[in-house]
Design a protein around this motif. Structure first.
Motif, PDB file in Angstrom:
ATOM      1  N   LEU A 286       0.842  -1.193   0.000  1.00 53.42           N
ATOM      2  CA  LEU A 286       0.000   0.000   0.000  1.00 53.42           C
ATOM      3  C   LEU A 286       0.884   1.253   0.000  1.00 53.42           C
ATOM      4  CD1 LEU A 286      -2.838   1.224   0.151  1.00 53.42           C
ATOM      5  CD2 LEU A 286      -2.712   1.027   2.641  1.00 53.42           C
ATOM      6  N   THR A 287       1.950   1.224   0.781  1.00 53.99           N
ATOM      7  CA  THR A 287       2.917   2.328   0.784  1.00 53.99           C
ATOM      8  C   THR A 287       3.577   2.472  -0.581  1.00 53.99           C
ATOM      9  OG1 THR A 287       3.356   1.961   3.132  1.00 53.99           O
ATOM     10  CG2 THR A 287       4.989   3.228   1.900  1.00 53.99           C
ATOM     11  N   GLY A 288       3.949   1.331  -1.185  1.00 51.46           N
ATOM     12  CA  GLY A 288       4.539   1.376  -2.521  1.00 51.46           C
ATOM     13  C   GLY A 288       3.595   1.952  -3.547  1.00 51.46           C
ATOM     14  N   ALA A 289       2.305   1.612  -3.428  1.00 53.19           N
ATOM     15  CA  ALA A 289       1.307   2.131  -4.364  1.00 53.19           C
ATOM     16  C   ALA A 289       1.165   3.637  -4.240  1.00 53.19           C
ATOM     17  CB  ALA A 289      -0.039   1.450  -4.115  1.00 53.19           C
ATOM     18  N   ILE A 290       1.099   4.138  -3.010  1.00 51.46           N
ATOM     19  CA  ILE A 290       0.958   5.578  -2.798  1.00 51.46           C
ATOM     20  C   ILE A 290       2.187   6.322  -3.336  1.00 51.46           C
ATOM     21  CG2 ILE A 290       0.827   7.353  -1.000  1.00 51.46           C
ATOM     22  CD1 ILE A 290      -0.834   5.311   0.644  1.00 51.46           C
ATOM     23  N   THR A 291       3.359   5.739  -3.119  1.00 51.30           N
ATOM     24  CA  THR A 291       4.592   6.373  -3.587  1.00 51.30           C
ATOM     25  C   THR A 291       4.646   6.432  -5.110  1.00 51.30           C
ATOM     26  OG1 THR A 291       5.737   5.529  -1.623  1.00 51.30           O
ATOM     27  CG2 THR A 291       7.099   6.288  -3.459  1.00 51.30           C
ATOM     28  N   THR A 292       4.373   5.313  -5.753  1.00 54.08           N
ATOM     29  CA  THR A 292       4.451   5.287  -7.219  1.00 54.08           C
ATOM     30  C   THR A 292       3.335   6.118  -7.844  1.00 54.08           C
ATOM     31  OG1 THR A 292       3.212   3.190  -7.183  1.00 54.08           O
ATOM     32  CG2 THR A 292       5.600   3.046  -7.321  1.00 54.08           C
ATOM     33  N   TYR A 293       2.175   6.150  -7.214  1.00 49.47           N
ATOM     34  CA  TYR A 293       1.069   6.957  -7.743  1.00 49.47           C
ATOM     35  C   TYR A 293       1.428   8.436  -7.693  1.00 49.47           C
ATOM     36  CZ  TYR A 293      -3.566   9.107  -8.036  1.00 49.47           C
ATOM     37  OH  TYR A 293      -4.646   9.890  -8.383  1.00 49.47           O
ATOM     38  N   ALA A 294       2.077   8.858  -6.602  1.00 50.20           N
ATOM     39  CA  ALA A 294       2.482  10.261  -6.482  1.00 50.20           C
ATOM     40  C   ALA A 294       3.505  10.644  -7.549  1.00 50.20           C
ATOM     41  CB  ALA A 294       3.060  10.515  -5.094  1.00 50.20           C
ATOM     42  N   LEU A 295       4.253   9.643  -8.034  1.00 49.33           N
ATOM     43  CA  LEU A 295       5.238   9.888  -9.085  1.00 49.33           C
ATOM     44  C   LEU A 295       4.638   9.778 -10.484  1.00 49.33           C
ATOM     45  CD1 LEU A 295       8.231   7.862  -7.574  1.00 49.33           C
ATOM     46  CD2 LEU A 295       7.964  10.353  -7.628  1.00 49.33           C
ATOM     47  N   GLY A 296       3.316   9.531 -10.547  1.00 51.20           N
ATOM     48  CA  GLY A 296       2.634   9.444 -11.835  1.00 51.20           C
ATOM     49  C   GLY A 296       2.666   8.067 -12.469  1.00 51.20           C
ATOM     50  N   ASP A 297       3.138   7.058 -11.736  1.00 49.28           N
ATOM     51  CA  ASP A 297       3.227   5.698 -12.280  1.00 49.28           C
ATOM     52  C   ASP A 297       1.969   4.924 -11.890  1.00 49.28           C
ATOM     53  OD1 ASP A 297       3.879   3.185 -13.142  1.00 49.28           O
ATOM     54  OD2 ASP A 297       5.640   2.935 -11.851  1.00 49.28           O
ATOM     55  N   VAL A 298       0.899   5.103 -12.655  1.00 47.35           N
ATOM     56  CA  VAL A 298      -0.372   4.443 -12.347  1.00 47.35           C
ATOM     57  C   VAL A 298      -0.269   2.928 -12.487  1.00 47.35           C
ATOM     58  CG1 VAL A 298      -2.781   4.209 -13.037  1.00 47.35           C
ATOM     59  CG2 VAL A 298      -1.747   6.480 -12.856  1.00 47.35           C
ATOM     60  N   PRO A 299       0.325   2.384 -13.556  1.00 51.40           N
ATOM     61  CA  PRO A 299       0.457   0.916 -13.641  1.00 51.40           C
ATOM     62  C   PRO A 299       1.232   0.333 -12.460  1.00 51.40           C
ATOM     63  CG  PRO A 299       0.875   1.909 -15.775  1.00 51.40           C
ATOM     64  CD  PRO A 299       0.802   3.035 -14.797  1.00 51.40           C
ATOM     65  N   GLY A 300       2.288   1.026 -12.049  1.00 46.19           N
ATOM     66  CA  GLY A 300       3.050   0.550 -10.900  1.00 46.19           C
ATOM     67  C   GLY A 300       2.200   0.556  -9.637  1.00 46.19           C
ATOM     68  N   ALA A 301       1.400   1.604  -9.443  1.00 49.03           N
ATOM     69  CA  ALA A 301       0.520   1.665  -8.284  1.00 49.03           C
ATOM     70  C   ALA A 301      -0.476   0.517  -8.292  1.00 49.03           C
ATOM     71  CB  ALA A 301      -0.213   3.006  -8.253  1.00 49.03           C
ATOM     72  N   ARG A 302      -1.031   0.207  -9.461  1.00 47.87           N
ATOM     73  CA  ARG A 302      -1.978  -0.891  -9.551  1.00 47.87           C
ATOM     74  C   ARG A 302      -1.322  -2.228  -9.207  1.00 47.87           C
ATOM     75  NH1 ARG A 302      -5.282   0.812 -15.104  1.00 47.87           N
ATOM     76  NH2 ARG A 302      -7.109   1.671 -14.041  1.00 47.87           N
ATOM     77  N   ARG A 303      -0.078  -2.429  -9.665  1.00 44.71           N
ATOM     78  CA  ARG A 303       0.603  -3.681  -9.346  1.00 44.71           C
ATOM     79  C   ARG A 303       0.794  -3.832  -7.828  1.00 44.71           C
ATOM     80  NH1 ARG A 303       3.604  -2.278 -13.974  1.00 44.71           N
ATOM     81  NH2 ARG A 303       5.280  -1.377 -12.699  1.00 44.71           N
ATOM     82  N   HIS A 304       1.215  -2.770  -7.207  1.00 42.49           N
ATOM     83  CA  HIS A 304       1.379  -2.816  -5.750  1.00 42.49           C
ATOM     84  C   HIS A 304       0.044  -3.111  -5.052  1.00 42.49           C
ATOM     85  CE1 HIS A 304       5.543  -1.875  -4.984  1.00 42.49           C
ATOM     86  NE2 HIS A 304       5.528  -0.839  -5.810  1.00 42.49           N
ATOM     87  N   LEU A 305      -1.024  -2.488  -5.522  1.00 43.47           N
ATOM     88  CA  LEU A 305      -2.324  -2.682  -4.875  1.00 43.47           C
ATOM     89  C   LEU A 305      -2.852  -4.089  -5.087  1.00 43.47           C
ATOM     90  CD1 LEU A 305      -3.879   0.792  -5.658  1.00 43.47           C
ATOM     91  CD2 LEU A 305      -3.370  -0.115  -3.388  1.00 43.47           C
ATOM     92  N   ASP A 306      -2.567  -4.686  -6.230  1.00 45.19           N
ATOM     93  CA  ASP A 306      -2.968  -6.086  -6.446  1.00 45.19           C
ATOM     94  C   ASP A 306      -2.247  -6.998  -5.449  1.00 45.19           C
ATOM     95  OD1 ASP A 306      -4.642  -5.385  -8.496  1.00 45.19           O
ATOM     96  OD2 ASP A 306      -3.208  -5.852 -10.099  1.00 45.19           O
ATOM     97  N   LEU A 307      -0.949  -6.744  -5.231  1.00 41.89           N
ATOM     98  CA  LEU A 307      -0.202  -7.536  -4.251  1.00 41.89           C
ATOM     99  C   LEU A 307      -0.734  -7.298  -2.835  1.00 41.89           C
ATOM    100  CD1 LEU A 307       3.415  -6.968  -5.628  1.00 41.89           C
ATOM    101  CD2 LEU A 307       2.156  -9.136  -5.625  1.00 41.89           C
ATOM    102  N   ALA A 308      -1.062  -6.049  -2.538  1.00 48.08           N
ATOM    103  CA  ALA A 308      -1.593  -5.717  -1.216  1.00 48.08           C
ATOM    104  C   ALA A 308      -2.923  -6.414  -0.978  1.00 48.08           C
ATOM    105  CB  ALA A 308      -1.754  -4.205  -1.073  1.00 48.08           C
ATOM    106  N   ARG A 309      -3.770  -6.441  -1.998  1.00 51.46           N
ATOM    107  CA  ARG A 309      -5.076  -7.083  -1.829  1.00 51.46           C
ATOM    108  C   ARG A 309      -4.923  -8.584  -1.602  1.00 51.46           C
ATOM    109  NH1 ARG A 309     -10.878  -5.878  -4.527  1.00 51.46           N
ATOM    110  NH2 ARG A 309     -11.955  -7.610  -3.513  1.00 51.46           N
ATOM    111  N   THR A 310      -4.003  -9.189  -2.300  1.00 51.83           N
ATOM    112  CA  THR A 310      -3.768 -10.622  -2.101  1.00 51.83           C
ATOM    113  C   THR A 310      -3.298 -10.896  -0.678  1.00 51.83           C
ATOM    114  OG1 THR A 310      -3.200 -10.910  -4.439  1.00 51.83           O
ATOM    115  CG2 THR A 310      -2.440 -12.607  -2.899  1.00 51.83           C
ATOM    116  N   ALA A 311      -2.367 -10.092  -0.191  1.00 48.98           N
ATOM    117  CA  ALA A 311      -1.841 -10.297   1.163  1.00 48.98           C
ATOM    118  C   ALA A 311      -2.915 -10.085   2.220  1.00 48.98           C
ATOM    119  CB  ALA A 311      -0.665  -9.359   1.409  1.00 48.98           C
ATOM    120  N   ALA A 312      -3.823  -9.117   1.962  1.00 50.35           N
ATOM    121  CA  ALA A 312      -4.825  -8.743   2.973  1.00 50.35           C
ATOM    122  C   ALA A 312      -6.160  -9.434   2.754  1.00 50.35           C
ATOM    123  CB  ALA A 312      -5.022  -7.225   2.960  1.00 50.35           C
ATOM    124  N   ALA A 313      -6.173 -10.491   1.973  1.00 46.86           N
ATOM    125  CA  ALA A 313      -7.445 -11.118   1.590  1.00 46.86           C
ATOM    126  C   ALA A 313      -8.293 -11.510   2.794  1.00 46.86           C
ATOM    127  CB  ALA A 313      -7.168 -12.341   0.712  1.00 46.86           C
TER     128      ALA A 313
END
Length: 941
Positions: free
Chosen positions: A702-729
């Motif tokens: 989730l931290t990685g997603a927020i960081t990459t999103y702030a840098l304008g990397d939307v695909p990177g943010a989505r990848r981090h969030l997919d991993l976060a959702r799997t971990a927090a299932a």
């Protein structure tokens, strides 16, 4: 198991397991025991290292599973909560954790688990009542009655039992439970039931139909204002006598325009009680914050400012805590009640001066044995209660406040009638003689009443005849009354030996504590700690406090000083402090973020910080890591990023942290900094350290997603969030925030359908009765996603409803983020009036935005609302907003930029003076909005 993830030397194991018997043993005893353990379990469970024996950090036991099941139930509906809590309680095989194991090894953990088990039983009883069926109601009743039988003083359990009894057994049993509680509180502590129980009792008497209703939480997710202890004005546990004129004097001074009133007087004269009465009188008409300063001895002004902000739940993002507190209160009209300021006299004076200068709407009422000596201070001297000549007229004796107080306290313990008119003249003259000997000093009167409880009334003069002549320094004030310290010494001398041991060891607490905490910190050799605590409360050496969910106790500073002196003489300081820090290290170890954690750490914040400081001083790095993590969860909730960053960095510098603790603290620090400061390689190193830790693994991504999103990397943010959702299932508490964050990212990427689906799923998962944590972490993100997805009306409705709900249930004012998002939503539906009110709210009051980027966004929104309304100041506010955006090197998101561009085209932009700094520009924005918004304008539409 207690030290998983770190090696334990053989010598330490000898000392821990065998204690004094280890003197005749060699390391061979340890080797033999480990070999036997390996044969009985998996061979590689216990590993041999160069530094000793170790068990891997990912080895799990029943206590871990139990804690996880209990901690993650708030977001579930009643049926699922019942299933999980039953599963958790089924792990228990006896009445107490670690039965048969020496207290030396497991006392703190046993106390924590036993307390958590009681909470699980209470939550299960409440969930069963929600289900509403007859069998469920009977089971809820049996569970609640068992809790009450185990602890007759537990008001929360008694209230639950009353509800369950009323529904399943009828009015008579519910009333009997109340009567039993009332008697127990009177006999054991000399207090009366609290407001919650009294209100429930009245409803039972009135046969309130709502008591029969099912599908309602029997205990709220978190009681009113419990999440910000500074907003809970203490309620005296018994009526205040003889202080009406003094209360009126303080209130009159405030009404006449005095902004600093200091109540002075000797120790034990009743200053704290008077402050509580002033707070109660003010609470109905203005916002009040109460801060106890007795636990902050010798704090420098910056640390004192941080403590005040944290207690009141104020955001603190400035590196300078004093400037940050002033900024947070710059537009507030709060009255700050500060108790026992003599312990931080110079810092309190400096902080009061800064607040009076920089926050013109703030008023301060202080209690102190010495004045602050600040310009404009109004001093109110509190004298002891009036006494009467024991041989004088009976009318004067009956009217004397000191006599009435002593009568009231003896009546609380069943030793005397509370009505002075009903007491025989001879008995009343005895009471008057005692009150006269004690010079009407309220605390001395209460100590005598507690120590003499149950004895013949005619013995009272002998009880009070102890010499009270020892002179003590009272911060430069001439002491005209008998020494309170000597009165306390005399009162302590009347205690039994076990109670004296408990008293001196409880002196390490800086704030309130429960009997579970007391048992863990007192340790061995003190008998039944809960019984001793009740004895101390009866003797008025401990004050009873009604915490939101349990009965707590607090030691007055003057008593604490005496207790710590005795602790030093007994040579028990180091061992007791070690138990203190170990208790707070274990209280929330490995727990998921929840309302209970936020509330408890806030209520015991002083002790958490003291335990953390003590752990660092003694190089107990692992304990320091656990305590710091609990504090960081609290600081994130109250937006205290500056404090959190400073402490997280300090603890991260310690070498003795485990890899898992270090990874967690790095995530916390990244949260305070609003983005990670590490590269991809280090991210993977952190992931490895968190293997088997689903919550923090999810938070890492989730931290990685927020960081990459702030840098304008939307695909990177989505990848981090997919991993976060799997971990927090399977994590019901964290999953909604991850889904809501993904909705924000999807909306920004233009994937409207995915954003709407995610926003609605997140809201569905947090349910109708949201936790406070979800209200802060999930709702604003969902609203932002709805806004970016073209659903501003839905976003505004969600934010408005959530703001009203959290303020009503938790006492939490909308955060600046919530208010700003609501402003943009209102602006998007062309409701300029509501938008302006929301943006103004984000910049005013005790939850005001102070960080430059946030003020800049609010200014741009407010300027756009003013432009929509045709207001003449729109161009200047927009210009100030642009200046603040440039100063903070920020840009508005495209959706918001489009709204402001339309406003700038209509109203123009008045270029601000480029020499203005952020503070000056921010103050000008607030000034313009205050002038533009009429005081009577509704805060929200």
């Amino acid at each position: 198991m207690a030290r998983r993830g770190r090696p334990v030397p053989t010598e330490t194991l000898l000392d821990l397991v065998w204690g004094d018997d280890s003197l005749g043993l060699t390391p061979t005893a340890v080797h033999t025991a480990v070999a036997r353990l390996r044969r009985q379990t998996e061979a590689d469970l216990v590993r041999t290292t160069d530094l000793g024996y170790a068990i891997s950090h990912d080895v799990e036991c029943d206590a871990d599973v139990f804690s996880e099941l209990v901690a993650d139930t708030n977001a579930l509906d009643a049926a699922l909560r019942v299933d999980r809590l039953r599963a958790a309680l089924a792990l228990w095989s006896g009445p107490s954790a670690y039965a048969g194991v020496s207290d030396r090894l497991v006392l703190a953990e046993r106390a924590r688990l036993d307390d958590l088990r009681d909470r699980a039983i209470a939550h299960l009883s409440g969930a069963l009542l929600e289900l509403g069926g007859a069998p469920e109601g009977r089971e809820a009743h049996d569970l609640a009655r068992a809790l009450v039988n185990a602890n007759p003083l537990d008001e929360s359990a008694a209230a639950l039992a009353m509800r369950a009894a009323y529904r399943s057994e009828g009015q008579a049993e519910a009333l009997q439970i109340h009567e039993d509680l009332r008697r127990a509180l009177r006999d054991e502590l000399g207090v009366r039931p609290g407001a919650q129980v009294r209100d429930l009792h009245a409803r039972v008497l009135a046969q309130d139909p709502s008591l029969e209703a099912a599908h309602q939480r029997s205990t709220p997710a978190s009681p009113l204002t419990s999440l910000h202890p500074g907003r809970l004005v203490p309620i005296p546990p018994s009526p205040t006598i003889g202080r009406q004129d003094d209360v009126a004097t303080v209130l009159d001074a405030l009404a006449s325009g005095r902004r600093l009133v200091t109540v002075t007087g000797p120790g034990g004269v009743g200053k704290s009680r008077l402050l509580a009465e002033v707070g109660a009188a003010l609470a109905g008409s203005r916002e009040v914050a109460h801060i106890a300063l007795g636990g902050h001895a010798a704090l420098p002004v910056d640390e004192l400012a941080a403590s005040v902000a944290l207690a009141a739940g104020l955001p603190l993002v400035d590196d300078d805590p004093v400037a940050g507190l002033v900024a947070a209160l710059r537009t507030s009209t709060v009255t700050i009640l500060a108790d026992e300021a003599e312990w931080v006299l110079e810092s309190a004076a400096a902080l009061a001066s800064a607040l009076l200068a920089g926050a013109p709407g703030v008023t301060i009422v202080v209690t102190s044995r010495a004045p602050l000596s600040v310009v404009g201070e109004r001093i109110v001297v509190l004298e002891p209660l009036a006494t009467a000549d024991p041989r004088g007229p009976m009318e004067e004796i009956r009217a004397a406040a000191a006599v009435r107080l002593l009568v009231e306290r003896l009546a609380d313990r069943g030793d005397l009638s509370a009505d002075v008119q009903e007491i025989a003249d001879g008995e009343l003259r005895v009471v008057a003689e005692v009150a006269h000997r004690l010079d009407g000093l309220p605390l001395a009167l209460e100590i005598v009443a507690g120590a003499a409880a149950g004895g013949p009334l005619l013995d009272l003069p002998e009880v009070a005849a102890a010499a009270l002549d020892v002179e003590v320094e009272d911060h430069g004030r001439d002491e005209r009354h008998r020494s309170l310290r000597e009165a306390l010494t005399w009162g302590v001398g009347r205690l039994g030996p076990e109670a004296r041991v408990v008293l001196r060891r409880l002196g390490v607490f800086a704030g309130p504590f429960t009997t579970a905490a007391a048992a863990a910190v007192v340790g061995e050799g003190a008998g039944q700690v809960d019984r001793a605590v009740r004895e101390l409360a009866r003797h008025n050496l401990l004050k009873v406090e009604r915490a939101p969910t349990t009965l707590s106790f607090r030691m007055l500073r003057v008593v604490r000083d005496l207790a710590r002196d005795e602790l030093t003489v007994a040579g028990e300081v180091e061992a007791t402090r070690q138990r203190h820090r170990r208790w707070f290290a274990g209280a929330w170890r490995d727990s998921a973020l929840c309302d209970e954690l936020v509330e408890h750490v806030g209520r015991t914040h002083d002790d958490h910080v003291e335990a953390l400081t003590d752990a660092l001083a003694h190089h107990d790095d692992v304990a320091a890591g656990d305590i710091a993590l609990a504090l960081c969860r609290r600081w994130q909730f109250v937006e205290a990023s500056a404090v959190g960053t400073r402490w997280a960095t300090r603890v991260l510098d310690r070498r003795g942290l485990t890899d898992r603790q270090r990874a967690r603290l790095e995530i916390c620090r990244a949260g305070f900094l609003q983005g990670a400061d590490w590269d991809a390689a280090h991210h993977e190193e952190l992931r490895d350290a968190l293997e088997g830790d689903p919550e923090w693994s999810a938070l890492l991504d989730l931290t990685g997603a927020i960081t990459t999103y702030a840098l304008g990397d939307v695909p990177g943010a989505r990848r981090h969030l997919d991993l976060a959702r799997t971990a927090a299932a399977s994590l019901h508490s964290l999953l909604p925030e991850i889904i809501a964050t993904r909705a924000v990212v999807d909306a920004a990427a233009g994937d409207v359908d995915a954003a709407l689906a995610g926003a609605r799923e997140a809201i569905a998962r947090v349910g109708i009765t949201r936790s406070a944590v979800h209200s802060v972490t999930v709702v604003p993100k969902v609203a932002l996603a709805l806004l970016d997805a073209g659903k501003p009306r839905e976003a505004l409705e969600l934010l408005t409803t959530a703001a009203a709900d959290t303020e009503a249930r938790f006492g939490i004012r909308p955060t600046s983020t919530t208010a700003i998002n609501a402003g943009w939503a209102a602006l998007a539906i062309d409701d300029g009036v509501s938008a302006l009110c929301w943006f103004r709210e984000s910049l005013t009051g005790p939850q005001a935005a102070t960080a430059a980027p946030t003020v800049a966004e609010a200014a741009m929104g407010a300027g756009s609302a003013l432009a929509a309304l045709g207001h003449v100041t729109a161009a200047e506010v927009l210009g100030l907003g642009r200046l603040l955006l440039a100063a903070s090197q920020q840009e508005l998101p495209p959706t918001l930029e489009a709204l402001t561009a339309r406003a700038e085209e209509a109203a123009g932009v008045l270029t601000s003076n480029p020499d203005w700094d952020v503070v000056l520009a921010s103050n000008r924005v607030v000034q313009l909005l205050d002038n533009a918004v009429a005081p009577a304008t509704p805060r929200r539409a």
